[in-house]
Design an enzyme around this catalytic site. Structure first.
Site, PDB file in Angstrom:
ATOM      1  N   ARG A 104      -3.470  21.955 -13.988  1.00 21.03           N
ATOM      2  CA  ARG A 104      -2.449  20.961 -14.372  1.00 21.03           C
ATOM      3  C   ARG A 104      -2.685  20.452 -15.794  1.00 21.03           C
ATOM      4  O   ARG A 104      -1.756  20.009 -16.472  1.00 21.03           O
ATOM      5  CB  ARG A 104      -2.429  19.792 -13.370  1.00 21.03           C
ATOM      6  CG  ARG A 104      -1.301  18.813 -13.676  1.00 21.03           C
ATOM      7  CD  ARG A 104      -0.989  17.884 -12.526  1.00 21.03           C
ATOM      8  NE  ARG A 104       0.046  16.930 -12.920  1.00 21.03           N
ATOM      9  CZ  ARG A 104       0.686  16.111 -12.113  1.00 21.03           C
ATOM     10  NH1 ARG A 104       0.422  16.121 -10.835  1.00 21.03           N
ATOM     11  NH2 ARG A 104       1.608  15.276 -12.567  1.00 21.03           N
ATOM     12  N   ASN A 127      -0.873  19.326 -20.704  1.00 20.27           N
ATOM     13  CA  ASN A 127      -1.236  18.473 -21.842  1.00 20.27           C
ATOM     14  C   ASN A 127      -1.166  19.225 -23.172  1.00 20.27           C
ATOM     15  O   ASN A 127      -1.630  18.700 -24.195  1.00 20.27           O
ATOM     16  CB  ASN A 127      -2.648  17.904 -21.655  1.00 20.27           C
ATOM     17  CG  ASN A 127      -2.705  16.954 -20.478  1.00 20.27           C
ATOM     18  OD1 ASN A 127      -1.737  16.250 -20.203  1.00 20.27           O
ATOM     19  ND2 ASN A 127      -3.816  16.957 -19.764  1.00 20.27           N
ATOM     20  N   HIS A 179      -1.121  12.289 -28.610  1.00 14.54           N
ATOM     21  CA  HIS A 179      -1.498  10.927 -28.190  1.00 14.54           C
ATOM     22  C   HIS A 179      -2.221  10.193 -29.314  1.00 14.54           C
ATOM     23  O   HIS A 179      -2.029   8.992 -29.497  1.00 14.54           O
ATOM     24  CB  HIS A 179      -2.396  10.976 -26.943  1.00 14.54           C
ATOM     25  CG  HIS A 179      -1.618  11.042 -25.661  1.00 14.54           C
ATOM     26  ND1 HIS A 179      -2.212  11.312 -24.451  1.00 14.54           N
ATOM     27  CD2 HIS A 179      -0.305  10.861 -25.401  1.00 14.54           C
ATOM     28  CE1 HIS A 179      -1.293  11.305 -23.494  1.00 14.54           C
ATOM     29  NE2 HIS A 179      -0.128  11.049 -24.051  1.00 14.54           N
ATOM     30  N   GLU A 197       9.368  18.631 -24.701  1.00 11.87           N
ATOM     31  CA  GLU A 197       8.640  18.897 -23.450  1.00 11.87           C
ATOM     32  C   GLU A 197       9.256  20.086 -22.699  1.00 11.87           C
ATOM     33  O   GLU A 197       8.554  20.784 -21.968  1.00 11.87           O
ATOM     34  CB  GLU A 197       8.621  17.649 -22.553  1.00 11.87           C
ATOM     35  CG  GLU A 197       7.977  16.419 -23.198  1.00 11.87           C
ATOM     36  CD  GLU A 197       6.473  16.277 -22.943  1.00 11.87           C
ATOM     37  OE1 GLU A 197       5.854  17.210 -22.416  1.00 11.87           O
ATOM     38  OE2 GLU A 197       5.933  15.205 -23.301  1.00 11.87           O
ATOM     39  N   ARG A 209       0.824  -1.232   0.000  1.00  4.85           N
ATOM     40  CA  ARG A 209       0.000   0.000   0.000  1.00  4.85           C
ATOM     41  C   ARG A 209       0.850   1.271   0.000  1.00  4.85           C
ATOM     42  O   ARG A 209       0.416   2.335   0.433  1.00  4.85           O
ATOM     43  CB  ARG A 209      -0.966   0.021   1.175  1.00  4.85           C
ATOM     44  CG  ARG A 209      -1.923  -1.137   1.142  1.00  4.85           C
ATOM     45  CD  ARG A 209      -3.166  -0.886   1.967  1.00  4.85           C
ATOM     46  NE  ARG A 209      -4.063  -2.010   1.822  1.00  4.85           N
ATOM     47  CZ  ARG A 209      -3.987  -3.116   2.551  1.00  4.85           C
ATOM     48  NH1 ARG A 209      -3.074  -3.221   3.481  1.00  4.85           N
ATOM     49  NH2 ARG A 209      -4.827  -4.095   2.345  1.00  4.85           N
ATOM     50  N   HIS A 269       7.223   9.548 -27.942  1.00  2.00           N
ATOM     51  CA  HIS A 269       6.224  10.377 -27.250  1.00  2.00           C
ATOM     52  C   HIS A 269       6.485  11.883 -27.466  1.00  2.00           C
ATOM     53  O   HIS A 269       5.595  12.626 -27.871  1.00  2.00           O
ATOM     54  CB  HIS A 269       6.234  10.020 -25.756  1.00  2.00           C
ATOM     55  CG  HIS A 269       5.380  10.902 -24.920  1.00  2.00           C
ATOM     56  ND1 HIS A 269       3.999  10.862 -24.956  1.00  2.00           N
ATOM     57  CD2 HIS A 269       5.694  11.890 -24.037  1.00  2.00           C
ATOM     58  CE1 HIS A 269       3.503  11.770 -24.125  1.00  2.00           C
ATOM     59  NE2 HIS A 269       4.518  12.401 -23.555  1.00  2.00           N
TER      60      HIS A 269
HETATM   61  P1  NAD Z   1      12.132   5.656 -22.102  1.00  2.00           P
HETATM   62  O1  NAD Z   1      12.040   5.516 -20.651  1.00  2.00           O
HETATM   63  O2  NAD Z   1      11.628   4.543 -22.942  1.00  2.00           O
HETATM   64  O3  NAD Z   1      13.632   5.978 -22.505  1.00  2.00           O
HETATM   65  C1  NAD Z   1      13.978   6.061 -23.856  1.00  2.00           C
HETATM   66  C2  NAD Z   1      15.155   5.157 -24.183  1.00  2.00           C
HETATM   67  O4  NAD Z   1      16.340   5.776 -23.695  1.00  2.00           O
HETATM   68  C3  NAD Z   1      15.097   3.777 -23.559  1.00  2.00           C
HETATM   69  O5  NAD Z   1      15.515   2.848 -24.524  1.00  2.00           O
HETATM   70  C4  NAD Z   1      16.117   3.848 -22.426  1.00  2.00           C
HETATM   71  O6  NAD Z   1      16.715   2.602 -22.172  1.00  2.00           O
HETATM   72  C5  NAD Z   1      17.118   4.822 -22.978  1.00  2.00           C
HETATM   73  N1  NAD Z   1      17.866   5.590 -21.975  1.00  2.00           N
HETATM   74  C6  NAD Z   1      17.407   6.104 -20.823  1.00  2.00           C
HETATM   75  N2  NAD Z   1      18.355   6.852 -20.239  1.00  2.00           N
HETATM   76  C7  NAD Z   1      19.450   6.788 -21.042  1.00  2.00           C
HETATM   77  C8  NAD Z   1      20.733   7.367 -20.978  1.00  2.00           C
HETATM   78  N3  NAD Z   1      21.087   8.220 -19.988  1.00  2.00           N
HETATM   79  N4  NAD Z   1      21.611   7.096 -21.981  1.00  2.00           N
HETATM   80  C9  NAD Z   1      21.255   6.281 -23.014  1.00  2.00           C
HETATM   81  N5  NAD Z   1      20.031   5.727 -23.130  1.00  2.00           N
HETATM   82  C10 NAD Z   1      19.152   5.977 -22.152  1.00  2.00           C
HETATM   83  O7  NAD Z   1      11.358   6.967 -22.631  1.00  2.00           O
HETATM   84  P2  NAD Z   1      11.205   8.458 -22.094  1.00  2.00           P
HETATM   85  O8  NAD Z   1      11.116   9.281 -23.304  1.00  2.00           O
HETATM   86  O9  NAD Z   1      12.183   8.794 -21.040  1.00  2.00           O
HETATM   87  O10 NAD Z   1       9.776   8.398 -21.370  1.00  2.00           O
HETATM   88  C11 NAD Z   1       8.605   8.163 -22.094  1.00  2.00           C
HETATM   89  C12 NAD Z   1       7.557   7.670 -21.123  1.00  2.00           C
HETATM   90  O11 NAD Z   1       7.298   8.667 -20.152  1.00  2.00           O
HETATM   91  C13 NAD Z   1       6.228   7.372 -21.803  1.00  2.00           C
HETATM   92  O12 NAD Z   1       5.777   6.107 -21.364  1.00  2.00           O
HETATM   93  C14 NAD Z   1       5.293   8.471 -21.283  1.00  2.00           C
HETATM   94  O13 NAD Z   1       3.954   8.046 -21.182  1.00  2.00           O
HETATM   95  C15 NAD Z   1       5.887   8.736 -19.925  1.00  2.00           C
HETATM   96  N6  NAD Z   1       5.566  10.055 -19.384  1.00  2.00           N
HETATM   97  C16 NAD Z   1       5.071  10.110 -18.117  1.00  2.00           C
HETATM   98  C17 NAD Z   1       4.769  11.337 -17.552  1.00  2.00           C
HETATM   99  C18 NAD Z   1       4.275  11.405 -16.126  1.00  2.00           C
HETATM  100  O14 NAD Z   1       3.896  12.491 -15.668  1.00  2.00           O
HETATM  101  N7  NAD Z   1       4.282  10.327 -15.393  1.00  2.00           N
HETATM  102  C19 NAD Z   1       4.982  12.512 -18.269  1.00  2.00           C
HETATM  103  C20 NAD Z   1       5.492  12.416 -19.575  1.00  2.00           C
HETATM  104  C21 NAD Z   1       5.786  11.181 -20.110  1.00  2.00           C
END
Ligand code: NAD
Length: 380
Positions: A253, A257, A264, A198, A134, A278
């Site tokens: 918030r 978006n 999306h 972003e 939890r 993304h």
């Molecule tokens: P990801 O986590 O898939 O990372 C992208 C790639 O980069 C992966 O292959 C990873 O292994 C690699 N990687 C990570 N760090 C590295 C580094 N320092 N050097 C080399 N390679 C590295 O993708 P992302 O773009 O970081 O995140 C996308 C995700 O985030 C999506 O699922 C999206 O929905 C989510 N997201 C969440 C929120 C939230 O508020 N929770 C906001 C925006 C996006």
């Protein structure tokens, strides 16, 4: 102190951005090489806690030993849980296996999950931390630009379901976010750029001055310290402010978006695949949001063109046509939009804008106007 020594000492001084959420407030610590001193930061904040470091295989190969060395030096007990890289890990199957690993490691309420990776690891490990026993403590050590300035801050966690992205999850705030701008040196440029979209988003939402700064400094941000750290701090500050105003997305918030409704839909249409990351979907979505705002009479054509020009300079896709391969028609994209969470009783909620830095929430956008606009964009 000579100039070099002064620069080194400045580099070693992290910037701290507080996220003000009452008794759940926490700090975002931003700096170069902060993972080398992660153990000290964590031991100060969660004395005695054991850690389960959740990471993906790519990040583990590149950076895990630096982090664990620092944990060892501070006497912090830890186990490692390594998942496959990629969006596919935001699944019920991987969540189940991470929770099982946490329980097998006998994690306790006072212990912490440390999410070490991009947004995928942050969302997955954050969700696991929010539900196992939890809720246990969570430390975010984001390693992509996107994760440092967006997903690690604000407490949204989650996984995807066959019916759509991020449809299962919890709000679970971290105790600490530790962003090491140096680990971004190993990011492939395409992934760095997706995160940059972003960063620019915060400027477009409510900080026109930051947009001017980015237009002049984006190359230096890509190159590294100090501009990169400055951009991360400003973007995190923007997110922290909005999250503090509206933690559970009941109002303002939703501004975060901007670009995400169209983005999306395009991500869904491309199967959340490598065809469109993304942040790339968000880049195209932000340009469309500005053009749609122009079409609806809110924003000037010049402002919309300026947004597109900047993202093109940086090397991001800005038009639907920039996505390779076939795409569905406007009606099918609208079905994706209608399935998104941004629909309230049939009316579409869009983040529109009156110009750079002047985004607003419009919750009564007629679906027909959006569909006609998309059709025109697909045909152009
Ligand atoms: P990801 O986590 O898939 O990372 C992208 C790639 O980069 C992966 O292959 C990873 O292994 C690699 N990687 C990570 N760090 C590295 C580094 N320092 N050097 C080399 N390679 C590295 O993708 P992302 O773009 O970081 O995140 C996308 C995700 O985030 C999506 O699922 C999206 O929905 C989510 N997201 C969440 C929120 C939230 O508020 N929770 C906001 C925006 C996006």
């Amino acid at each position: 102190m000579n100039d070099d020594a002064a620069a080194e000492s400045q580099k070693a001084t992290p910037t701290i951005i507080p996220v003000d959420l009452g008794d759940r407030s926490y700090d975002i610590v931003i700096g170069r090489d902060t993972i080398e001193t992660a153990g000290e930061e964590i031991a100060q904040r969660l004395p005695g806690a054991r850690l389960a470091v959740v990471t993906d295989a790519t990040v583990a190969d590149l950076h895990l030993s630096t982090l664990t060395k620092s944990l060892d030096a501070s006497g912090i007990e830890h186990v490692e849980i390594v998942v496959q890289p990629g969006e596919g890990s935001k699944s019920f199957a991987t969540l189940e296996s991470v929770i099982d690993d946490l329980l097998a490691a006998r994690i306790e309420r006072a212990d912490a999950v440390l999410a070490f990776g991009g947004g995928v690891v942050g969302d997955l490990a954050g969700f696991a931390a929010g539900v196992v026993l939890r809720g246990v403590h969570l430390i975010q050590v984001p390693t992509t630009l996107l994760a440092q300035i967006d997903s690690s801050v604000g407490g949204k966690t989650g996984i995807n379901t066959p019916r759509g992205k991020n449809l299962a999850g919890v709000f679970h705030q971290p105790d600490l976010v530790l962003a090491d701008s140096g680990v971004l040196d190993s990011l492939p440029p395409r992934i760095f750029n997706a995160g940059y979209a972003e960063v620019a988003k915060y400027a477009m939402i409510r900080d026109a001055e930051f947009f001017d700064w980015l237009e002049n400094n984006w190359r230096a941000v890509a190159a590294g310290w100090p501009e990169r750290d400055e951009a991360i701090a400003i973007a995190c500050g923007g997110k922290a402010e909005i999250v503090a105003e509206d933690e559970r997305e009941k109002g303002q918030r939703a501004l975060l978006n901007l670009g995400h409704t169209f983005g999306h839909a395009l991500e869904a249409a491309t199967g959340y695949s490598d065809r469109l990351l993304h942040g790339e979907g968000v880049a195209i979505g932000m340009v469309l949001a500005h053009e749609f705002s122009f079409r609806l009479g809110y924003c000037s054509q010049e402002e919309a063109s300026r947004v597109a020009a900047h993202l093109i300079d940086v090397g991001l896709p800005t038009r639907i046509q920039d996505i390779r391969g076939d795409l569905p028609d406007a009606a099918a994209l609208m079905r994706h939009i209608a399935q998104d969470k941004k629909v309230k009783r049939g009316k579409l909620t869009f983040i529109l804008t009156r110009g750079i830095g002047q985004a607003f929430i419009a919750d009564d956008v007629p679906g027909e106007a959006a569909e006609a606009f998309l059709k025109e964009k697909l045909d152009s």
